[in-house]
Design an enzyme around this catalytic site. Structure first.
Site, PDB file in Angstrom:
ATOM      1  N   SER A  49      -7.386  60.733  22.674  1.00 35.36           N
ATOM      2  CA  SER A  49      -7.935  59.645  23.457  1.00 35.36           C
ATOM      3  C   SER A  49      -7.935  58.408  22.529  1.00 35.36           C
ATOM      4  O   SER A  49      -8.084  58.619  21.408  1.00 35.36           O
ATOM      5  CB  SER A  49      -9.237  60.201  24.219  1.00 35.36           C
ATOM      6  OG  SER A  49     -10.121  60.261  23.134  1.00 35.36           O
ATOM      7  N   ASP A  84      -3.696  59.818  24.897  1.00 32.52           N
ATOM      8  CA  ASP A  84      -3.930  60.510  26.272  1.00 32.52           C
ATOM      9  C   ASP A  84      -4.888  59.114  27.026  1.00 32.52           C
ATOM     10  O   ASP A  84      -5.460  58.498  26.273  1.00 32.52           O
ATOM     11  CB  ASP A  84      -4.994  61.559  26.108  1.00 32.52           C
ATOM     12  CG  ASP A  84      -5.430  62.169  27.254  1.00 32.52           C
ATOM     13  OD1 ASP A  84      -4.695  62.220  28.169  1.00 32.52           O
ATOM     14  OD2 ASP A  84      -6.752  62.733  27.253  1.00 32.52           O
ATOM     15  N   ASP A 105      -1.932  54.717  31.013  1.00 36.24           N
ATOM     16  CA  ASP A 105      -2.744  55.018  32.385  1.00 36.24           C
ATOM     17  C   ASP A 105      -2.884  53.725  33.073  1.00 36.24           C
ATOM     18  O   ASP A 105      -3.959  53.085  32.849  1.00 36.24           O
ATOM     19  CB  ASP A 105      -4.123  55.519  32.002  1.00 36.24           C
ATOM     20  CG  ASP A 105      -4.831  55.905  33.419  1.00 36.24           C
ATOM     21  OD1 ASP A 105      -4.436  55.409  34.447  1.00 36.24           O
ATOM     22  OD2 ASP A 105      -5.968  56.690  33.301  1.00 36.24           O
ATOM     23  N   GLU A 135       0.672  57.386  35.472  1.00 32.19           N
ATOM     24  CA  GLU A 135      -0.327  58.005  36.126  1.00 32.19           C
ATOM     25  C   GLU A 135      -0.415  57.230  37.532  1.00 32.19           C
ATOM     26  O   GLU A 135      -0.324  55.654  37.373  1.00 32.19           O
ATOM     27  CB  GLU A 135      -1.536  57.989  35.255  1.00 32.19           C
ATOM     28  CG  GLU A 135      -2.509  58.422  36.541  1.00 32.19           C
ATOM     29  CD  GLU A 135      -4.049  58.852  35.869  1.00 32.19           C
ATOM     30  OE1 GLU A 135      -4.021  59.252  34.603  1.00 32.19           O
ATOM     31  OE2 GLU A 135      -5.133  58.525  36.301  1.00 32.19           O
ATOM     32  N   HIS A 177     -11.807  65.303  35.519  1.00 35.20           N
ATOM     33  CA  HIS A 177     -11.970  65.618  33.983  1.00 35.20           C
ATOM     34  C   HIS A 177     -13.592  66.423  34.008  1.00 35.20           C
ATOM     35  O   HIS A 177     -14.468  66.097  34.788  1.00 35.20           O
ATOM     36  CB  HIS A 177     -12.070  64.378  33.206  1.00 35.20           C
ATOM     37  CG  HIS A 177     -10.786  63.736  33.026  1.00 35.20           C
ATOM     38  ND1 HIS A 177     -10.412  62.605  33.495  1.00 35.20           N
ATOM     39  CD2 HIS A 177      -9.606  64.312  32.521  1.00 35.20           C
ATOM     40  CE1 HIS A 177      -9.282  62.145  33.163  1.00 35.20           C
ATOM     41  NE2 HIS A 177      -8.705  63.384  32.723  1.00 35.20           N
ATOM     42  N   GLY A 208      -7.398  67.545  33.655  1.00 30.12           N
ATOM     43  CA  GLY A 208      -8.778  68.030  34.165  1.00 30.12           C
ATOM     44  C   GLY A 208      -8.356  69.630  34.089  1.00 30.12           C
ATOM     45  O   GLY A 208      -9.006  70.348  35.064  1.00 30.12           O
ATOM     46  N   ASN A 229      -3.551  69.532  30.991  1.00 27.60           N
ATOM     47  CA  ASN A 229      -4.375  69.029  29.842  1.00 27.60           C
ATOM     48  C   ASN A 229      -5.704  69.667  29.795  1.00 27.60           C
ATOM     49  O   ASN A 229      -6.354  69.890  31.132  1.00 27.60           O
ATOM     50  CB  ASN A 229      -4.661  67.468  30.290  1.00 27.60           C
ATOM     51  CG  ASN A 229      -3.536  66.407  30.050  1.00 27.60           C
ATOM     52  OD1 ASN A 229      -2.308  67.263  29.999  1.00 27.60           O
ATOM     53  ND2 ASN A 229      -3.665  65.275  30.133  1.00 27.60           N
ATOM     54  N   ASN A 231      -9.544  69.595  27.673  1.00 30.48           N
ATOM     55  CA  ASN A 231     -10.246  69.274  26.667  1.00 30.48           C
ATOM     56  C   ASN A 231     -11.557  69.749  26.540  1.00 30.48           C
ATOM     57  O   ASN A 231     -12.078  70.373  25.842  1.00 30.48           O
ATOM     58  CB  ASN A 231     -10.447  67.655  26.899  1.00 30.48           C
ATOM     59  CG  ASN A 231     -11.367  67.108  25.737  1.00 30.48           C
ATOM     60  OD1 ASN A 231     -11.119  67.290  24.537  1.00 30.48           O
ATOM     61  ND2 ASN A 231     -12.140  66.137  26.164  1.00 30.48           N
TER      62      ASN A 231
HETATM   63  P1  13P Z   1     -10.796  68.465  30.901  1.00 30.43           P
HETATM   64  O1  13P Z   1     -11.691  67.760  29.838  1.00 30.43           O
HETATM   65  O2  13P Z   1     -11.379  68.530  32.006  1.00 30.43           O
HETATM   66  O3  13P Z   1     -10.341  69.535  30.122  1.00 30.43           O
HETATM   67  O4  13P Z   1      -9.564  67.309  31.097  1.00 30.43           O
HETATM   68  C1  13P Z   1      -8.787  66.936  29.971  1.00 30.43           C
HETATM   69  C2  13P Z   1      -7.631  65.881  30.330  1.00 30.43           C
HETATM   70  O5  13P Z   1      -7.326  65.808  31.402  1.00 30.43           O
HETATM   71  C3  13P Z   1      -7.516  65.127  29.277  1.00 30.43           C
HETATM   72  O6  13P Z   1      -6.524  64.060  29.607  1.00 30.43           O
END
Ligand code: 13P
Length: 287
Positions: A49, A84, A105, A135, A177, A208, A229, A231
């Site tokens: 990110s 990202d 994005d 996106e 997310h 997410g 994705n 995170n």
């Molecule tokens: P999460 O944090 O919900 O896993 O989502 C990660 C994401 O989409 C990064 O772009």
């Protein structure tokens, strides 16, 4: 050597599995993700990110660290280094710094402006052999304590962006997310189906990935999702393992914690999370 995400995602879409994008924040996370991908013979995408890029002192440092690890750890599986949720300026910086993939994005711009900016980046990425994610329809999530539900993308707008020649398309389908709220309605498979019908072979991206039940993940993959994705789940695993280590009080007899030992349980916890996701997404053995 870092590769564009194009080939791994084309293969994933055709083979009905998804490649995981795991976000990185430091050396330990990066190492854990790369070692797990190599052990499982899986392609992988490292997500950065803009905030994480700043934290790691800039995109050039990230490129240097990842390239160094690919060599020193003998990583032979395909690895893409991907910005990202990039801003237009962030995308240009990452192209310059040596990333192999970027996400622009533009979902918060009016569709005409999203199209115009995405078009410019398609031209640059094509020239450099890089992959580009666009996106449509914002992805919700928690910001300042307020949980946005996530906008559902308009399939016709998705087609307009896909037709610009992007490599992959993230479309909001009710995903958010972070952790999903109790009253979450689930993913809109109707929307996903309509998007896939209009965009054909385009690999679709599900943001997410934390907290989406396994059956929904599988259904999303069956409807054209080829990149997922993750995170927050790695963050939770890392924090939990580190907290337990500190609570166990294994410090160096008053001299504090050995930083390498302190971060080792978190690194192991990330490996376990990444393994579980790669197995669920079906990318194991697909390198
Ligand atoms: P999460 O944090 O919900 O896993 O989502 C990660 C994401 O989409 C990064 O772009």
């Amino acid at each position: 050597m870092l590769v564009s995400a194009k080939e791994m995602l084309t293969k994933a879409k055709a083979g009905h599995y998804a490649v995981g994008q795991f976000n990185i924040n430091n050396l330990e996370w990066t190492k854990s993700i790369l070692l797990t991908a190599q052990e499982l013979n899986s392609p992988v995408i490292l997500g950065v990110s803009e905030g994480a890029g700043k934290y790691m002192t800039g995109y050039k440092t990230v490129v240097g660290m990842v390239n160094g690890m690919l060599e020193e750890l003998n990583i032979t599986v395909p690895v893409a280094l991907h910005l990202d949720h990039g801003s237009y300026e962030g995308c240009l910086k990452c192209i310059e710094a040596g990333f192999s993939s970027i996400m622009f994005d533009g979902s918060h711009y009016p569709i005409e402006e999203n199209v115009a900016k995405t078009k410019e980046l398609v031209a640059i990425c094509n020239e450099k052999g890089m992959s580009l994610e666009a996106e449509v329809g914002s992805i919700g999530g928690e910001e300042d304590g307020v949980v946005g539900m996530g906008e559902v993308a308009d399939p016709n707008e998705c087609k307009a962006i896909a037709d610009l020649g992007v490599t992959m398309l993230a479309a909001g389908i009710g995903n958010i997310h972070g952790k999903y709220p109790e009253n979450w309605k689930g993913l809109s498979f109707e929307t996903l189906d309509a998007i896939q019908q209009l965009t054909g072979d385009m690999p679709l991206v599900l943001h997410g990935g934390t907290g989406i039940p396994a059956d929904m993940i599988k259904k999303a993959i069956s409807l054209g999702v080829a990149k997922i994705n993750v995170n927050t789940e790695c963050q939770l695993a890392f924090a939990d393992a580190t907290r337990k280590y500190i609570e166990a009080g294994k410090d160096l007899e008053g001299k504090g914690f050995d930083p390498r030992k302190l971060l080792a349980p978190g690194a192991e916890a990330i490996k376990a999370t990444v393994k579980e996701k790669m197995e669920l997404f079906g990318s194991v053995g697909k390198a």
